[in-house]
Design a protein around this motif. Structure first.
Motif, PDB file in Angstrom:
ATOM      1  N   ILE A  68       1.150  -0.927   0.176  1.00 31.50           N
ATOM      2  CA  ILE A  68       0.063   0.561  -0.176  1.00 31.50           C
ATOM      3  C   ILE A  68       0.828   1.280  -0.117  1.00 31.50           C
ATOM      4  O   ILE A  68       0.804   2.515  -0.576  1.00 31.50           O
ATOM      5  CB  ILE A  68      -1.017  -0.483   1.557  1.00 31.50           C
ATOM      6  CG1 ILE A  68      -1.819  -1.047   0.979  1.00 31.50           C
ATOM      7  CG2 ILE A  68      -1.539   1.123   1.479  1.00 31.50           C
ATOM      8  CD1 ILE A  68      -3.118  -1.162   2.312  1.00 31.50           C
ATOM      9  N   THR A  69       1.545   1.253   0.814  1.00 28.39           N
ATOM     10  CA  THR A  69       3.033   2.082   0.660  1.00 28.39           C
ATOM     11  C   THR A  69       3.605   2.341  -0.618  1.00 28.39           C
ATOM     12  O   THR A  69       3.259   3.878  -0.680  1.00 28.39           O
ATOM     13  CB  THR A  69       3.621   2.052   2.189  1.00 28.39           C
ATOM     14  OG1 THR A  69       2.705   2.038   2.935  1.00 28.39           O
ATOM     15  CG2 THR A  69       4.684   3.379   1.945  1.00 28.39           C
ATOM     16  N   LEU A  70       3.639   1.526  -0.863  1.00 27.04           N
ATOM     17  CA  LEU A  70       4.695   1.685  -2.727  1.00 27.04           C
ATOM     18  C   LEU A  70       3.559   2.339  -3.393  1.00 27.04           C
ATOM     19  O   LEU A  70       4.254   2.872  -3.930  1.00 27.04           O
ATOM     20  CB  LEU A  70       4.901   0.200  -3.018  1.00 27.04           C
ATOM     21  CG  LEU A  70       5.802   0.307  -4.154  1.00 27.04           C
ATOM     22  CD1 LEU A  70       6.914   0.836  -3.790  1.00 27.04           C
ATOM     23  CD2 LEU A  70       5.810  -1.477  -4.378  1.00 27.04           C
ATOM     24  N   VAL A  71       2.466   1.945  -3.334  1.00 30.14           N
ATOM     25  CA  VAL A  71       0.891   2.247  -4.294  1.00 30.14           C
ATOM     26  C   VAL A  71       1.009   3.967  -4.297  1.00 30.14           C
ATOM     27  O   VAL A  71       1.437   4.356  -5.057  1.00 30.14           O
ATOM     28  CB  VAL A  71       0.483   1.633  -4.206  1.00 30.14           C
ATOM     29  CG1 VAL A  71      -0.934   2.154  -5.258  1.00 30.14           C
ATOM     30  CG2 VAL A  71       0.540   0.731  -4.977  1.00 30.14           C
ATOM     31  N   VAL A  72       1.044   4.462  -2.987  1.00 31.23           N
ATOM     32  CA  VAL A  72       0.868   5.724  -2.614  1.00 31.23           C
ATOM     33  C   VAL A  72       2.343   5.689  -3.030  1.00 31.23           C
ATOM     34  O   VAL A  72       1.968   7.490  -3.246  1.00 31.23           O
ATOM     35  CB  VAL A  72       0.357   5.948  -1.483  1.00 31.23           C
ATOM     36  CG1 VAL A  72       0.230   7.332  -0.499  1.00 31.23           C
ATOM     37  CG2 VAL A  72      -0.819   5.177  -0.364  1.00 31.23           C
ATOM     38  N   HIS A  73       3.587   6.167  -2.596  1.00 29.04           N
ATOM     39  CA  HIS A  73       4.545   6.600  -3.470  1.00 29.04           C
ATOM     40  C   HIS A  73       4.919   6.557  -4.630  1.00 29.04           C
ATOM     41  O   HIS A  73       5.079   7.409  -4.962  1.00 29.04           O
ATOM     42  CB  HIS A  73       5.445   5.681  -2.909  1.00 29.04           C
ATOM     43  CG  HIS A  73       7.359   6.334  -2.725  1.00 29.04           C
ATOM     44  ND1 HIS A  73       7.335   7.272  -2.166  1.00 29.04           N
ATOM     45  CD2 HIS A  73       7.677   6.323  -3.872  1.00 29.04           C
ATOM     46  CE1 HIS A  73       8.507   7.554  -1.992  1.00 29.04           C
ATOM     47  NE2 HIS A  73       8.956   6.664  -3.220  1.00 29.04           N
ATOM     48  N   ILE A  74       4.209   5.513  -5.440  1.00 27.24           N
ATOM     49  CA  ILE A  74       4.154   5.666  -7.007  1.00 27.24           C
ATOM     50  C   ILE A  74       3.537   6.825  -7.424  1.00 27.24           C
ATOM     51  O   ILE A  74       3.236   7.763  -8.628  1.00 27.24           O
ATOM     52  CB  ILE A  74       4.486   4.118  -7.228  1.00 27.24           C
ATOM     53  CG1 ILE A  74       5.056   3.643  -6.941  1.00 27.24           C
ATOM     54  CG2 ILE A  74       3.958   4.232  -8.884  1.00 27.24           C
ATOM     55  CD1 ILE A  74       5.290   1.923  -8.181  1.00 27.24           C
ATOM     56  N   LEU A  75       2.068   6.779  -6.411  1.00 26.95           N
ATOM     57  CA  LEU A  75       1.453   7.723  -7.061  1.00 26.95           C
ATOM     58  C   LEU A  75       1.035   8.969  -7.075  1.00 26.95           C
ATOM     59  O   LEU A  75       0.751  10.094  -8.010  1.00 26.95           O
ATOM     60  CB  LEU A  75      -0.708   7.494  -6.214  1.00 26.95           C
ATOM     61  CG  LEU A  75      -1.024   6.264  -7.093  1.00 26.95           C
ATOM     62  CD1 LEU A  75      -2.190   5.808  -6.357  1.00 26.95           C
ATOM     63  CD2 LEU A  75      -1.209   6.534  -8.262  1.00 26.95           C
ATOM     64  N   LEU A  76       2.227   9.317  -5.950  1.00 32.16           N
ATOM     65  CA  LEU A  76       2.747  10.893  -5.214  1.00 32.16           C
ATOM     66  C   LEU A  76       3.335  10.960  -6.205  1.00 32.16           C
ATOM     67  O   LEU A  76       3.519  12.171  -6.414  1.00 32.16           O
ATOM     68  CB  LEU A  76       3.063  10.379  -4.056  1.00 32.16           C
ATOM     69  CG  LEU A  76       1.741  10.698  -2.696  1.00 32.16           C
ATOM     70  CD1 LEU A  76       2.824  10.404  -1.209  1.00 32.16           C
ATOM     71  CD2 LEU A  76       1.367  11.284  -2.759  1.00 32.16           C
ATOM     72  N   ALA A  77       4.791  10.160  -6.969  1.00 30.01           N
ATOM     73  CA  ALA A  77       5.527  10.860  -7.711  1.00 30.01           C
ATOM     74  C   ALA A  77       4.813  10.882  -9.182  1.00 30.01           C
ATOM     75  O   ALA A  77       5.324  12.175  -9.056  1.00 30.01           O
ATOM     76  CB  ALA A  77       6.503   9.243  -8.124  1.00 30.01           C
ATOM     77  N   PHE A  78       3.976  10.612  -9.309  1.00 30.10           N
ATOM     78  CA  PHE A  78       3.374  10.902  -9.984  1.00 30.10           C
ATOM     79  C   PHE A  78       2.307  12.011 -10.457  1.00 30.10           C
ATOM     80  O   PHE A  78       2.481  13.324 -11.372  1.00 30.10           O
ATOM     81  CB  PHE A  78       1.827  10.061 -11.915  1.00 30.10           C
ATOM     82  CG  PHE A  78       3.070   8.875 -11.987  1.00 30.10           C
ATOM     83  CD1 PHE A  78       3.715   8.938 -12.943  1.00 30.10           C
ATOM     84  CD2 PHE A  78       2.742   7.338 -10.896  1.00 30.10           C
ATOM     85  CE1 PHE A  78       4.340   8.111 -13.964  1.00 30.10           C
ATOM     86  CE2 PHE A  78       3.648   6.835 -12.084  1.00 30.10           C
ATOM     87  CZ  PHE A  78       4.417   6.796 -13.256  1.00 30.10           C
ATOM     88  N   GLY A  79       2.332  12.120  -8.870  1.00 26.22           N
ATOM     89  CA  GLY A  79       0.967  13.406  -9.085  1.00 26.22           C
ATOM     90  C   GLY A  79       2.062  14.490  -8.589  1.00 26.22           C
ATOM     91  O   GLY A  79       1.751  15.581  -9.156  1.00 26.22           O
ATOM     92  N   VAL A  80       3.735  14.360  -7.950  1.00 22.77           N
ATOM     93  CA  VAL A  80       3.536  15.638  -8.269  1.00 22.77           C
ATOM     94  C   VAL A  80       4.943  16.395  -9.369  1.00 22.77           C
ATOM     95  O   VAL A  80       4.616  17.385  -9.686  1.00 22.77           O
ATOM     96  CB  VAL A  80       5.743  15.645  -7.060  1.00 22.77           C
ATOM     97  CG1 VAL A  80       6.987  16.573  -7.068  1.00 22.77           C
ATOM     98  CG2 VAL A  80       4.891  15.478  -5.858  1.00 22.77           C
ATOM     99  N   ILE A  81       5.150  15.427 -10.500  1.00 23.74           N
ATOM    100  CA  ILE A  81       5.528  15.837 -11.164  1.00 23.74           C
ATOM    101  C   ILE A  81       4.665  16.334 -12.019  1.00 23.74           C
ATOM    102  O   ILE A  81       4.522  17.588 -13.076  1.00 23.74           O
ATOM    103  CB  ILE A  81       5.305  14.334 -12.203  1.00 23.74           C
ATOM    104  CG1 ILE A  81       7.376  13.298 -11.634  1.00 23.74           C
ATOM    105  CG2 ILE A  81       6.027  14.574 -14.117  1.00 23.74           C
ATOM    106  CD1 ILE A  81       7.347  11.757 -12.156  1.00 23.74           C
ATOM    107  N   GLY A  82       2.722  15.722 -12.058  1.00 20.02           N
ATOM    108  CA  GLY A  82       2.028  16.525 -12.648  1.00 20.02           C
ATOM    109  C   GLY A  82       2.069  18.355 -11.818  1.00 20.02           C
ATOM    110  O   GLY A  82       1.694  18.440 -12.709  1.00 20.02           O
ATOM    111  N   LEU A  83       1.880  18.025 -11.039  1.00 21.04           N
ATOM    112  CA  LEU A  83       1.737  19.417 -10.415  1.00 21.04           C
ATOM    113  C   LEU A  83       2.850  20.366 -10.813  1.00 21.04           C
ATOM    114  O   LEU A  83       2.568  20.933 -11.451  1.00 21.04           O
ATOM    115  CB  LEU A  83       1.444  19.637  -9.039  1.00 21.04           C
ATOM    116  CG  LEU A  83       0.627  18.501  -8.987  1.00 21.04           C
ATOM    117  CD1 LEU A  83      -0.142  18.206  -6.663  1.00 21.04           C
ATOM    118  CD2 LEU A  83      -0.734  19.156  -9.380  1.00 21.04           C
ATOM    119  N   VAL A  84       4.079  19.729 -11.231  1.00 20.91           N
ATOM    120  CA  VAL A  84       4.788  20.873 -11.409  1.00 20.91           C
ATOM    121  C   VAL A  84       5.130  20.804 -13.076  1.00 20.91           C
ATOM    122  O   VAL A  84       5.280  22.548 -13.071  1.00 20.91           O
ATOM    123  CB  VAL A  84       6.157  20.095 -11.676  1.00 20.91           C
ATOM    124  CG1 VAL A  84       7.084  20.880 -12.084  1.00 20.91           C
ATOM    125  CG2 VAL A  84       6.417  19.515  -9.679  1.00 20.91           C
TER     126      VAL A  84
END
Length: 129
Positions: A4-20
């Protein structure tokens, strides 16, 4: 928990990239002074800069937390692999006492000299079809 932590981590990575990628650079504010500011009314009068920068900061903070959690989990797994129930100090002492140490290779005096050539190797022939 780790998955679960790994999935959240990957989603957050894509979220940060998208927001930037969505955010405008500092030089984009100059266009607003010449009448181009009406396109930012979706996020309110101050534009999307405040909202997007706050979301990026939140996503980045949670990303760092999940990074630390994954690092602790990986560290615990690495310690678990090394601790498989074999007492390393005792094993080392037993090996030092019982195992003979070979200093160097010395050929056995009674061993016959064997000379094998390629002609001595049998060749298997396949039957003709």
């Amino acid at each position: 928990m780790e998955k679960i932590t790994l999935v959240v981590h990957i989603l957050l990575a894509f979220g940060v990239i998208g927001l930037v990628m969505i955010q405008q650079g500092k030089g984009a504010d100059a266009g607003a002074s010449f009448g181009g500011g009406s396109s930012q009314t979706v996020f309110g009068g101050q534009g999307s800069g405040n909202f997007l920068s706050r979301m990026t900061a939140i996503f980045a903070a949670v990303f760092f937390v999940t990074s630390m959690v994954l690092a602790v989990v990986a560290s615990n797994k690495a310690k678990g692999i090394n601790d498989i129930g074999v007492p390393m100090q005792e094993m080392t002492e037993v090996l030092e006492q019982d195992a003979p140490i070979v200093e160097e290779y010395a050929p056995v005096a009674d061993a016959p000299d064997v000379d094998v050539s390629i002609d001595d190797v049998p060749v298997l022939e396949m039957p003709a079809e």
